[in-house]
Design an enzyme around this catalytic site. Structure first.
Site, PDB file in Angstrom:
ATOM      1  N   THR A 101      20.061 -81.607 -23.954  1.00 35.85           N
ATOM      2  CA  THR A 101      20.793 -81.737 -22.817  1.00 35.85           C
ATOM      3  C   THR A 101      22.702 -81.157 -23.129  1.00 35.85           C
ATOM      4  O   THR A 101      22.869 -81.959 -23.992  1.00 35.85           O
ATOM      5  CB  THR A 101      20.837 -83.157 -22.078  1.00 35.85           C
ATOM      6  OG1 THR A 101      21.584 -82.927 -20.778  1.00 35.85           O
ATOM      7  CG2 THR A 101      21.059 -84.320 -22.390  1.00 35.85           C
ATOM      8  N   TYR A 119      21.727 -91.687 -21.870  1.00 36.07           N
ATOM      9  CA  TYR A 119      20.987 -91.055 -21.509  1.00 36.07           C
ATOM     10  C   TYR A 119      21.081 -89.567 -22.581  1.00 36.07           C
ATOM     11  O   TYR A 119      20.572 -88.775 -23.657  1.00 36.07           O
ATOM     12  CB  TYR A 119      20.788 -89.892 -20.142  1.00 36.07           C
ATOM     13  CG  TYR A 119      20.111 -88.840 -20.666  1.00 36.07           C
ATOM     14  CD1 TYR A 119      18.632 -88.104 -21.003  1.00 36.07           C
ATOM     15  CD2 TYR A 119      20.525 -87.276 -20.063  1.00 36.07           C
ATOM     16  CE1 TYR A 119      18.296 -87.083 -20.961  1.00 36.07           C
ATOM     17  CE2 TYR A 119      20.382 -86.576 -20.197  1.00 36.07           C
ATOM     18  CZ  TYR A 119      18.561 -86.719 -20.000  1.00 36.07           C
ATOM     19  OH  TYR A 119      17.948 -85.229 -20.263  1.00 36.07           O
TER      20      TYR A 119
END
Ligand code: UDP
Length: 338
Positions: free
Chosen positions: A129, A153
């Site tokens: 990501t 995250y």
């Protein structure tokens, strides 16, 4: 929008898609099948949907359970690749529950890599990501810049990136780490799309609000250093993300051994620009409240997309913003029976 795929055939190959019942995973499965391959979904169905698994078998398995994972892998040791998209993804939840995130994401990935090693599976595509870059003033983001993730995250995803690199160096794992920007839109067939519960992402929340399925939506932060004060993100259509996987599989066949690459468009849109496009496409007013910043969010993230073009021949085909929003709206409208 055209559906031109590269002339790439997966001719009967099996690909294990971990998280194949999820939003991006189901689009990857469909595209593998469209190219003549067989996707085998591994999923614990904690957030994925059985109805999204339509193009191959589904194995109910949780990455945190190494024993059952190994049993599942032993039935598919001839697979051509393992594509890993299963993880906890909600930024806000990760801030409150880091233990759950490290357990599911990092321990899960470790078990998967170990299982692959045991079973001689050596081609791996990993969903990373843009959140691994963290707060930076240097946009567009190039792959070689410092990764200093802000959110739990992003930290779990970066830990996995490092683990993969170590497995490559020591054990010869071949890998492609795709750093996705903001996955969005839905397959034009309308049969699969974004279905998170609870939903935390901007575009589906805006559509729920426009459709009257929730109250006023919240815009998290209007005091960022951007032209309109709201965060800027790079929205990439989920079918473009799926295509990047197919292109990656072709590169493995051509001898590629390791790659980290951004999968984005290179265009940034602010949250308010997204809301405006949702209003335009739906024809519905979209009331919102400006609220404080959401913990874990960074100001702006958009890709330098040149490495993906150079290394994977990847050029987005579906990621025009209006098309993204229209395809998402078509999916949600039929799902909500509007
Ligand atoms: N966002 C918002 N209201 C919402 C959901 C998201 O203002 O109800 C903002 C969020 O703070 C971020 C942007 O929309 O600035 C994109 O968030 P999303 O969760 O969709 O994706 P992320 O960039 O976090 O992966």
């Amino acid at each position: 929008m055209s559906a031109e795929y590269p002339a790439m055939k997966l001719n009967g190959q099996t690909h294990i898609v971990v998280g194949g019942a999820g939003y991006i995973g189901s689009h990857v499965c469909k595209m593998i099948a469209d190219h003549g391959g067989e996707p085998v979904t591994f999923d614990n169905f904690s957030s994925g949907h059985p109805h999204a698994v339509r193009w191959g078998p589904a194995i109910d398995v949780d990455l945190r359970n190494a024993q059952s994972l190994n049993e599942a892998l032993s039935a598919y040791q001839d697979a051509s690749s393992v594509i890993h998209l299963a993880s906890s993804i909600e930024v806000g939840i990760g801030e409150k529950d880091p233990a759950g995130f490290y357990n599911n994401n990092v321990i899960g990935a470790f078990n998967l890599l170990e299982g692959m090693r045991k079973h001689g599976l050596d081609r791996f595509i990993f969903s990373s990501t843009c959140a691994t870059y963290g707060e930076t003033n240097k946009v567009p983001l190039t792959e070689d810049q410092n990764q200093n993730p802000f959110s739990v995250y992003g930290k779990t995803k970066l830990a996995i990136e490092h683990m993969i690199q170590s497995y490559h160096n020591a054990y010869g794992l071949k890998y492609i780490t795709l750093r996705y920007f903001n996955a969005s839109g839905a397959d034009p067939s309308g049969e699969i799309g974004e279905e998170h519960d609870p939903e935390t992402h901007l575009i589906p929340i805006a559509m729920q609000a426009a459709a009257g399925l929730r109250g006023k939506m919240k815009i998290f932060g209007t005091d960022y250093e951007t032209p309109d004060g709201t965060c800027v993100r790079d929205y990439i259509h989920v079918n473009d993300i799926a295509r990047a996987h197919i292109l990656g599989l072709g590169k493995f066949d051509a001898g590629l051994t390791n790659l980290e690459v951004n999968i984005g468009t290179g265009n940034g849109y602010s949250n308010l620009e997204i809301l405006k496009m949702v209003e335009e496409v739906t024809g519905l007013p979209l009331p919102y409240d400006a609220t404080p910043r959401r913990p874990g969010d960074v100001t702006q993230l958009f890709a330098d997309a040149s490495k993906a073009k150079a290394e994977l021949n990847f050029v987005p085909q579906y990621s025009d913003l209006e098309y993204i929003i229209r395809s998402a709206w078509n999916f949600h409208r039929s799902r909500w029976q509007l």
